[in-house]
Design an enzyme around this catalytic site. Sequence first.
Site, PDB file in Angstrom:
ATOM      1  N   THR A 207       3.783 -11.689 -33.731  1.00  0.00           N
ATOM      2  CA  THR A 207       4.936 -11.762 -34.593  1.00  0.00           C
ATOM      3  C   THR A 207       5.338 -10.548 -35.185  1.00  0.00           C
ATOM      4  OG1 THR A 207       3.666 -11.699 -36.642  1.00  0.00           O
ATOM      5  CG2 THR A 207       3.098 -13.534 -35.271  1.00  0.00           C
ATOM      6  N   ASN A 209       7.580  -8.986 -37.427  1.00  0.00           N
ATOM      7  CA  ASN A 209       7.139  -9.067 -39.135  1.00  0.00           C
ATOM      8  C   ASN A 209       8.414  -8.800 -39.730  1.00  0.00           C
ATOM      9  OD1 ASN A 209       5.966  -8.440 -41.769  1.00  0.00           O
ATOM     10  ND2 ASN A 209       4.134  -7.437 -41.479  1.00  0.00           N
ATOM     11  N   GLU A 257       6.791 -13.561 -41.510  1.00  0.00           N
ATOM     12  CA  GLU A 257       6.621 -13.451 -39.892  1.00  0.00           C
ATOM     13  C   GLU A 257       6.892 -14.669 -39.093  1.00  0.00           C
ATOM     14  OE1 GLU A 257       1.678 -10.738 -39.417  1.00  0.00           O
ATOM     15  OE2 GLU A 257       1.485 -12.933 -40.398  1.00  0.00           O
TER      16      GLU A 257
END
Length: 308
Positions: A207, A209, A257
């Site tokens: 992901t 962030n 995320e």
Amino acid sequence: METIHLTYPETPDLVPSVMVLGFFDGVHTGHQAVIRHAQAQAKQLDVPVTVITFDPHPKQVLSNKPDAVRYITPLQRKLNRIAALGVERCIVITFTKELASLSPQQFVDDYLIGAGAVHVTAGFDYSYGKFGEGTMETLPYHARGRFTTSVVAEQTSGGEKVSSTRIRQLLGAGDVDVASELLGTPYVICGEVIHGDARGRTIGYPTANVVMDASYVMPRLGVYATRVRLQDGRTFDAMTNVGRRPTFYATGDVSIESHLFDFSEDLYGQLIEIEWMHYLRDERAFDGLDSLIAQLKQDETAARAILS
């Protein structure tokens, strides 16, 4: 678009124009109706349009709380959206307690008559001057014959008023689809990709962030189908989690995320835009990685189907 930033007692230069007044957070379809009306008036009078807006939000200044307001469109995004509508000139007045103390007549004299207004328009509920005592009903009196005025009626959708307040409520409830309809475009949050705990990589769902670059309205906690636009203009379908990651942390700050589909590049340090398309589910804690991964696979399938 020419953009002029002023702080009271600074006043604008004299430029004959049709002026349109409002805070315009979101530049939603109601705001767009006001601006289109101003543009029609300007075409008849053969003058440009000047939008007069403010920053920060009056509530943020008058409440003495720096974080009192979160924005649908922070200032630069608001200016970009106003410019995209074809407005020639925007005056951004820094909202201060001194500005808030001006009488309605002084505000009109300094910022409308003094700036060359030949016609002034706003939404039906616009107010100005100390305690908001000036209204669209009193504006013709305060104009003192120096400009004409018009009022844009309430704009509705689904039988309800289109307003920034309603859009904030929709986002808070996760109704990003309806919020986007009222905005005329998907709701967007922009931010920088920073290093996280990299746990997503270990389970096959890396992901990005994201730390927001301004004080945006935060959508309801949960998982969403989204689109992510990179600095280079490329856009990827994605799913985005807003929450505290309860599977791994008992408590924690809210994070954003995004997992981009069919993407494997390094995004650290980039500014990206997240478009919020559809709410998928609540955030919840899982009893282990296997159940978390199984749910993420379901989320991906659902997000891909919606975004396709």
